[in-house]
Each structure stands twice: as structure tokens, then as C-alpha cells.
Design a protein around this motif. Structure first.
Motif, short mmCIF file in Angstrom:
data_model
loop_
_atom_site.label_atom_id
_atom_site.label_comp_id
_atom_site.label_asym_id
_atom_site.label_seq_id
_atom_site.Cartn_x
_atom_site.Cartn_y
_atom_site.Cartn_z
N GLY A 35 -50.74 -13.58 11.40
CA GLY A 35 -50.04 -12.39 11.75
C GLY A 35 -49.07 -12.52 13.04
O GLY A 35 -47.97 -12.35 13.14
N LEU A 36 -49.77 -13.22 14.06
CA LEU A 36 -49.28 -13.61 14.98
C LEU A 36 -48.07 -14.65 14.79
O LEU A 36 -46.77 -14.43 15.53
CB LEU A 36 -49.81 -14.31 16.27
CG LEU A 36 -51.13 -13.38 16.80
CD1 LEU A 36 -51.77 -13.94 17.83
CD2 LEU A 36 -50.14 -12.28 17.76
N ASN A 38 -46.28 -14.73 11.96
CA ASN A 38 -45.27 -14.01 11.25
C ASN A 38 -44.51 -13.10 12.41
O ASN A 38 -43.13 -12.97 12.29
CB ASN A 38 -45.90 -12.98 10.07
CG ASN A 38 -46.25 -14.01 9.15
OD1 ASN A 38 -45.89 -14.81 8.86
ND2 ASN A 38 -47.12 -13.26 8.29
N ALA A 39 -45.27 -12.45 13.12
CA ALA A 39 -44.56 -11.72 14.22
C ALA A 39 -43.38 -12.46 15.02
O ALA A 39 -42.52 -12.09 15.45
CB ALA A 39 -45.61 -10.99 15.12
N ALA A 40 -44.02 -13.61 15.30
CA ALA A 40 -42.83 -14.61 16.06
C ALA A 40 -41.89 -15.09 15.50
O ALA A 40 -40.64 -14.84 16.02
CB ALA A 40 -43.77 -15.76 16.72
N GLU A 41 -42.00 -15.12 14.11
CA GLU A 41 -41.01 -15.51 13.22
C GLU A 41 -39.92 -14.41 13.19
O GLU A 41 -38.57 -14.70 13.40
CB GLU A 41 -41.42 -16.04 11.76
CG GLU A 41 -40.52 -16.45 10.79
CD GLU A 41 -39.77 -17.55 10.93
OE1 GLU A 41 -38.69 -17.77 10.44
OE2 GLU A 41 -40.19 -18.39 11.58
N SER A 42 -40.42 -13.06 13.02
CA SER A 42 -39.53 -12.14 12.99
C SER A 42 -38.94 -11.78 14.19
O SER A 42 -37.55 -11.55 14.07
CB SER A 42 -40.39 -10.83 12.73
OG SER A 42 -41.04 -10.99 11.14
N LEU A 43 -39.39 -12.01 15.31
CA LEU A 43 -38.92 -11.65 16.61
C LEU A 43 -37.72 -12.98 16.66
O LEU A 43 -36.99 -12.87 17.31
CB LEU A 43 -39.83 -12.06 17.69
CG LEU A 43 -39.25 -11.88 19.18
CD1 LEU A 43 -38.67 -10.25 19.25
CD2 LEU A 43 -40.26 -12.07 20.22
#
Length: 52
Positions: A35-36, A38-43
Motif C-alpha cells: 500500500g505504501l 502504491n501511494a508513493a507511485e501515485s504521488l
């Protein structure tokens, strides 16, 4: 209960969970790290899309 007791209780619960259900604990950590990531990728994609 004060913060010290809550911290000790939380550590004891985590230790109990890891000892009693190591597969579940490993899955939980894997999902959290995924999840972290994926969040970094989105950011990263968001920051790249911002015009300079």
C-alpha cells in the motif's frame, strides 16, 4: 491507563500476534508495504503531471 501502559500493551499485542500467527503477520506487513508503494507511485505520477 497512561501512554506508557498503552505502549507496552501495544508492543505485547504485536509480539503475541507475530508469535501466534506468523503467516497473518507477514501478510499484514506485506499488504502495508504494498500500500505504501502504491501511494508513493501515485504521488510520483501526480508530481510528474504538474506542469512546470
Amino acid at each position: 491507563m497512561n501512554k506508557k501502559h498503552m505502549k507496552i500493551a501495544a508492543i505485547a499485542f504485536v509480539a503475541w500476534y507475530v508469535i501466534s500467527k506468523p503467516d497473518g503477520a507477514a501478510s499484514l506487513v506485506n499488504n502495508a508495504l504494498s500500500g505504501l508503494g502504491n501511494a508513493a507511485e501515485s504521488l510520483s505520477q501526480f508530481m510528474s503531471a504538474i506542469p512546470t
